[in-house]
Design an enzyme around this catalytic site. Structure first.
Site, PDB file in Angstrom:
ATOM      1  N   GLY A   8       0.818  -1.204   0.000  1.00 41.59           N
ATOM      2  CA  GLY A   8       0.000   0.000   0.000  1.00 41.59           C
ATOM      3  C   GLY A   8       0.853   1.256   0.000  1.00 41.59           C
TER       4      GLY A   8
ATOM      5  NE  ARG B  60      -0.863  -5.413  -0.499  1.00 44.33           N
ATOM      6  CZ  ARG B  60      -1.447  -4.233  -0.405  1.00 44.33           C
ATOM      7  NH1 ARG B  60      -2.063  -3.741  -1.457  1.00 44.33           N
ATOM      8  NH2 ARG B  60      -1.429  -3.547   0.719  1.00 44.33           N
TER       9      ARG B  60
ATOM     10  CG  ASP C  74       3.266  -6.691   7.806  1.00 44.89           C
ATOM     11  OD1 ASP C  74       2.690  -5.925   7.016  1.00 44.89           O
ATOM     12  OD2 ASP C  74       2.716  -7.655   8.347  1.00 44.89           O
TER      13      ASP C  74
ATOM     14  CB  THR D 194       2.843   0.924   6.459  1.00 43.32           C
ATOM     15  OG1 THR D 194       1.496   0.597   6.860  1.00 43.32           O
ATOM     16  CG2 THR D 194       3.750   0.797   7.672  1.00 43.32           C
TER      17      THR D 194
ATOM     18  CG  ASP E  84      -2.094   0.141   8.692  1.00 42.90           C
ATOM     19  OD1 ASP E  84      -3.011   0.974   8.606  1.00 42.90           O
ATOM     20  OD2 ASP E  84      -2.079  -0.915   8.038  1.00 42.90           O
TER      21      ASP E  84
ATOM     22  CG  ASP F  59       1.432  -2.208  11.044  1.00 43.58           C
ATOM     23  OD1 ASP F  59       2.260  -1.587  10.343  1.00 43.58           O
ATOM     24  OD2 ASP F  59       0.693  -3.096  10.586  1.00 43.58           O
TER      25      ASP F  59
ATOM     26  NE  ARG G 255      -7.708  -5.338   6.868  1.00 38.19           N
ATOM     27  CZ  ARG G 255      -8.905  -5.845   6.546  1.00 38.19           C
ATOM     28  NH1 ARG G 255      -9.355  -6.915   7.149  1.00 38.19           N
ATOM     29  NH2 ARG G 255      -9.636  -5.273   5.618  1.00 38.19           N
TER      30      ARG G 255
END
Length: 344
Positions: free
Chosen positions: A17, A78, A109, A132, A134, A136, A178
């Site tokens: 992404g 991807r 990741d 990213t 996120d 994370d 998510r």
């Protein structure tokens, strides 16, 4: 490849992404490499471009004025084909054919797992740059794109608050994240949202419709007719914000409206923080390559440059701040007493 201590050419991809600030990282890599006389080749569309030999040579004129743009000038994608052993071997063969001495991947990741996969078949230095929204990845305080995504979500929540106040409505705003609630908690706190539903909290004590109704009614009882805004991380409620809005409206005497921000959070002009972070990490990645480091992610921890083994970035858990959780929850705890009663 060249001799062990010589780096003449670096390959770079953006994978997975897209995130605002990726262009700043590309620029950092290219300009830092140019200072050392190192060439940079960008493979378009991530690992898929590496398999297809879809590349472009990048120099100063290509990257000097891309800081303000979101997305990525070398595209992202991807690649299922790359996940196979045959795909990774083909990618390694292509890198050698182009006399690539080091490989840099900007992504999350999944992209870093791909880098570990490639390392089984290609022995040059491989460095990850965390890109990213996120936030994370273990090993860095912030990832490229996170700050811009929070700003985007906050701006949307501010606008939603205006109409919620005007119409005395409940709004459920669904944000990305998510598996990690960083965008959720930061945008909720920055916008003054009354409730947040995050993956970290749902694992321990999942919220129910009854609990949400009770909280909304408590806030309404004390404040009178007013707005109520809830931030919901994606995939944390069966049916998402749309279904939750329907369930709440069935139980409340208030209109409930869902709002899904979706991929809007991936776009927009990168914030100053993301531009600076992307630049720092791009330069840091080149320095790690020159030091013959491999299999690590370039990061920033406590505002100092850091490096973390790629596998640690997804196997170790980056914890959401308990302080922020406690602050946000305490500000809008269910009210046990009406103020009118407490003043008697």
């Amino acid at each position: 490849m060249s001799s062990a201590n010589t780096i003449n050419r670096i390959a770079i991809i953006t994978s997975g992404g897209d995130a605002p600030g990726m262009n700043a990282a590309i620029r950092g890599v290219v300009l830092a490499a140019e200072n050392y006389g190192i060439e940079v080749m960008g493979f378009r569309h991530g690992y898929e471009g590496l398999l297809n030999n879809d590349f472009v040579k990048l120099d100063r004129k290509d990257v000097e004025h891309i800081l303000q743009y979101s997305g990525t000038i070398i595209k992202s994608a991807r690649s299922e084909r790359f996940r196979t052993e045959e795909g990774a071997r083909e990618a390694a063969t292509n890198l050698d054919a182009h006399q690539i001495d080091a490989f840099i991947v900007i992504g999350g990741d999944g992209s870093f797992r791909g880098a570990e996969h490639l390392a089984n078949f290609w022995k040059g230095p491989i460095i990850g740059i965390p890109g990213t929204i996120d936030n994370d990845l273990f090993g860095t305080d912030n990832t490229i794109g996170y700050d811009t995504a929070v700003e985007t979500a906050m701006d949307a929540l501010d606008k939603i608050r205006d109409t919620a106040e005007a119409m005395d409505r409940v709004f459920i705003v669904e944000v990305m994240g998510r598996n990690a609630g960083y965008i959720g908690i930061s945008s909720a706190m920055a916008s003054g949202a009354e409730r947040m539903i995050l993956p970290e909290l749902q694992k321990d004590k999942p919220l129910t419709v009854a609990a949400l109704v009770k909280h909304i009614e408590s806030v309404q009882r004390v404040r009178g007719d007013s707005s109520y805004v809830m931030v919901l991380c994606e995939n944390q409620w069966p049916g998402g914000a749309v279904r939750l809005a329907e369930q709440l409206e069935d139980r409340l005497n208030l209109p409930c409206r869902p709002c899904l921000l979706g991929h809007v959070q991936r776009g927009g002009r990168p914030t100053a923080m993301d531009r600076i972070l992307g630049t720092r990490l791009g330069v840091h990645a080149v320095e790690l390559v020159r030091q013959q480091k491999t299999g690590v992610m370039a990061g920033v921890t406590a505002n100092e440059l850091s490096e973390t083994p790629l596998a640690d970035t997804w196997t170790k858990r980056k914890k959401l701040s308990e302080e922020l959780i406690n602050i946000q929850q305490s500000l809008f705890n269910p009210i046990k007493k009406d103020r009118s009663k407490s003043t008697k």
